[in-house]
Design a protein around this motif. Structure first.
Motif, mmCIF file in Angstrom:
data_model
loop_
_atom_site.group_PDB
_atom_site.id
_atom_site.type_symbol
_atom_site.label_atom_id
_atom_site.label_comp_id
_atom_site.label_asym_id
_atom_site.label_seq_id
_atom_site.Cartn_x
_atom_site.Cartn_y
_atom_site.Cartn_z
ATOM 1 N N GLU A 15 0.792 -1.224 0.000
ATOM 2 C CA GLU A 15 0.000 0.000 0.000
ATOM 3 C C GLU A 15 0.825 1.275 0.000
ATOM 4 O O GLU A 15 0.275 2.357 -0.148
ATOM 5 C CB GLU A 15 -0.968 -0.006 1.183
ATOM 6 C CG GLU A 15 -2.047 -1.063 1.031
ATOM 7 C CD GLU A 15 -2.978 -1.142 2.227
ATOM 8 O OE1 GLU A 15 -2.845 -0.302 3.137
ATOM 9 O OE2 GLU A 15 -3.819 -2.040 2.236
ATOM 10 N N GLU A 62 -3.826 -1.250 -8.031
ATOM 11 C CA GLU A 62 -5.048 -0.939 -7.298
ATOM 12 C C GLU A 62 -5.680 -2.241 -6.823
ATOM 13 O O GLU A 62 -6.053 -3.087 -7.640
ATOM 14 C CB GLU A 62 -5.999 -0.170 -8.213
ATOM 15 C CG GLU A 62 -7.156 0.458 -7.498
ATOM 16 C CD GLU A 62 -7.901 1.401 -8.428
ATOM 17 O OE1 GLU A 62 -9.016 1.043 -8.849
ATOM 18 O OE2 GLU A 62 -7.345 2.479 -8.736
ATOM 19 N N ALA A 63 -5.778 -2.397 -5.506
ATOM 20 C CA ALA A 63 -6.277 -3.645 -4.920
ATOM 21 C C ALA A 63 -7.779 -3.794 -5.073
ATOM 22 O O ALA A 63 -8.527 -2.812 -5.006
ATOM 23 C CB ALA A 63 -5.914 -3.715 -3.439
ATOM 24 N N ARG A 64 -8.186 -5.027 -5.256
ATOM 25 C CA ARG A 64 -9.602 -5.377 -5.253
ATOM 26 C C ARG A 64 -9.893 -6.321 -4.086
ATOM 27 O O ARG A 64 -10.853 -6.136 -3.359
ATOM 28 C CB ARG A 64 -9.973 -6.025 -6.576
ATOM 29 C CG ARG A 64 -11.416 -6.405 -6.652
ATOM 30 C CD ARG A 64 -11.790 -6.878 -8.019
ATOM 31 N NE ARG A 64 -13.191 -7.265 -7.994
ATOM 32 C CZ ARG A 64 -13.817 -7.773 -8.997
ATOM 33 N NH1 ARG A 64 -13.176 -7.946 -10.142
ATOM 34 N NH2 ARG A 64 -15.068 -8.107 -8.908
ATOM 35 N N ASN A 65 -9.056 -7.340 -3.924
ATOM 36 C CA ASN A 65 -9.208 -8.315 -2.837
ATOM 37 C C ASN A 65 -7.846 -8.702 -2.292
ATOM 38 O O ASN A 65 -6.886 -8.812 -3.058
ATOM 39 C CB ASN A 65 -9.877 -9.613 -3.345
ATOM 40 C CG ASN A 65 -11.309 -9.406 -3.733
ATOM 41 O OD1 ASN A 65 -12.126 -9.010 -2.921
ATOM 42 N ND2 ASN A 65 -11.617 -9.674 -4.998
ATOM 43 N N TRP A 75 -3.065 -11.262 -3.356
ATOM 44 C CA TRP A 75 -3.449 -9.887 -3.670
ATOM 45 C C TRP A 75 -4.006 -9.893 -5.081
ATOM 46 O O TRP A 75 -3.336 -10.313 -6.023
ATOM 47 C CB TRP A 75 -2.227 -8.978 -3.573
ATOM 48 C CG TRP A 75 -2.516 -7.531 -3.795
ATOM 49 C CD1 TRP A 75 -2.697 -6.578 -2.841
ATOM 50 C CD2 TRP A 75 -2.662 -6.857 -5.055
ATOM 51 N NE1 TRP A 75 -2.940 -5.358 -3.432
ATOM 52 C CE2 TRP A 75 -2.929 -5.514 -4.794
ATOM 53 C CE3 TRP A 75 -2.601 -7.268 -6.382
ATOM 54 C CZ2 TRP A 75 -3.126 -4.569 -5.788
ATOM 55 C CZ3 TRP A 75 -2.806 -6.333 -7.383
ATOM 56 C CH2 TRP A 75 -3.058 -4.996 -7.077
ATOM 57 N N GLU A 76 -5.243 -9.424 -5.243
ATOM 58 C CA GLU A 76 -5.872 -9.345 -6.558
ATOM 59 C C GLU A 76 -6.250 -7.900 -6.834
ATOM 60 O O GLU A 76 -6.763 -7.210 -5.963
ATOM 61 C CB GLU A 76 -7.143 -10.203 -6.605
ATOM 62 C CG GLU A 76 -7.860 -10.092 -7.922
ATOM 63 C CD GLU A 76 -9.315 -10.520 -7.858
ATOM 64 O OE1 GLU A 76 -9.871 -10.795 -8.928
ATOM 65 O OE2 GLU A 76 -9.905 -10.535 -6.758
ATOM 66 N N GLY A 77 -5.976 -7.458 -8.032
ATOM 67 C CA GLY A 77 -6.344 -6.103 -8.402
ATOM 68 C C GLY A 77 -6.013 -5.820 -9.850
ATOM 69 O O GLY A 77 -6.107 -6.704 -10.703
ATOM 70 N N HIS A 78 -5.599 -4.578 -10.109
ATOM 71 C CA HIS A 78 -5.285 -4.149 -11.465
ATOM 72 C C HIS A 78 -3.981 -3.347 -11.487
ATOM 73 O O HIS A 78 -3.681 -2.605 -10.545
ATOM 74 C CB HIS A 78 -6.408 -3.279 -12.038
ATOM 75 C CG HIS A 78 -7.622 -4.060 -12.371
ATOM 76 N ND1 HIS A 78 -8.626 -4.283 -11.454
ATOM 77 C CD2 HIS A 78 -7.989 -4.705 -13.502
ATOM 78 C CE1 HIS A 78 -9.559 -5.019 -12.011
ATOM 79 N NE2 HIS A 78 -9.198 -5.284 -13.250
ATOM 80 N N CYS A 98 -5.001 -0.912 -18.189
ATOM 81 C CA CYS A 98 -5.680 -1.381 -16.988
ATOM 82 C C CYS A 98 -5.747 -2.903 -17.135
ATOM 83 O O CYS A 98 -6.549 -3.414 -17.916
ATOM 84 C CB CYS A 98 -7.077 -0.777 -16.855
ATOM 85 S SG CYS A 98 -7.936 -1.320 -15.356
ATOM 86 N N PRO A 100 -5.602 -6.896 -15.400
ATOM 87 C CA PRO A 100 -5.764 -7.730 -14.209
ATOM 88 C C PRO A 100 -4.403 -8.233 -13.710
ATOM 89 O O PRO A 100 -3.535 -8.611 -14.498
ATOM 90 C CB PRO A 100 -6.624 -8.903 -14.697
ATOM 91 C CG PRO A 100 -7.383 -8.343 -15.853
ATOM 92 C CD PRO A 100 -6.417 -7.399 -16.522
ATOM 93 N N LEU A 102 -2.571 -10.457 -10.275
ATOM 94 C CA LEU A 102 -2.719 -11.254 -9.069
ATOM 95 C C LEU A 102 -1.322 -11.608 -8.581
ATOM 96 O O LEU A 102 -0.463 -11.987 -9.395
ATOM 97 C CB LEU A 102 -3.507 -12.542 -9.361
ATOM 98 C CG LEU A 102 -3.748 -13.395 -8.133
ATOM 99 C CD1 LEU A 102 -5.239 -13.446 -7.837
ATOM 100 C CD2 LEU A 102 -3.205 -14.780 -8.340
#
Length: 134
Positions: A15, A62-65, A75-78, A98, A100, A102
């Motif tokens: 982060e 940018e995190a999603r989960n 860590w999943e995001g874009h 943008c 995906p 992981l």
């Protein structure tokens, strides 16, 4: 490591604008799964991150989960940004991306020991204008 410690470690690492190399084990390895490229040690991992986030792209993650299980985190995001430097033989295009992303982290003794990066490379190449043969 407690669950709270693992969460704090990963939060501090992913982060921040500048990931803290002191959170990486001396023998850390990160593997880009799409290419098989392996980056070793905090310096090697740092150089890889600099290349993707500053040299080839002006980008951020940018995190999603974020999920935790034992000494592992997912860590999943874009990967989001602009193509600003040479990548895959293509000079900067200025195109927005943008993609995906992981990353699976192995955590132990308060440090990141391993990262496995799953970046949707075909999507990234398409977004910067490299067409792939079927």
């Amino acid at each position: 490591m407690s669950m709270g410690s693992r969460r704090e470690l990963l939060a501090r690492y992913v982060e921040s604008q500048e990931p803290d190399a002191s959170l990486l084990a001396p023998d850390v390895t990160f593997t880009v799964m799409a290419t098989g490229d392996i980056y070793r040690g905090p310096e090697g991992v740092g150089q890889m991150l600099d290349y993707f986030y500053r040299d080839a792209f002006a980008a951020h993650a940018e995190a999603r989960n974020v999920l935790f299980d034992g000494d592992h985190a997912v860590w999943e995001g874009h990967f989001i940004g602009e193509h600003t430097g040479e990548f895959a033989g293509l000079p900067a295009t200025g195109r927005k991306v943008c993609v995906p992303l992981l990353v699976i982290y192995d955590l132990k003794d308060g440090l990141v020991h391993r990262g496995r990066i799953y970046l949707e490379l075909p999507v990234l190449l398409q977004q910067i204008g490299i067409r792939q043969e079927a």
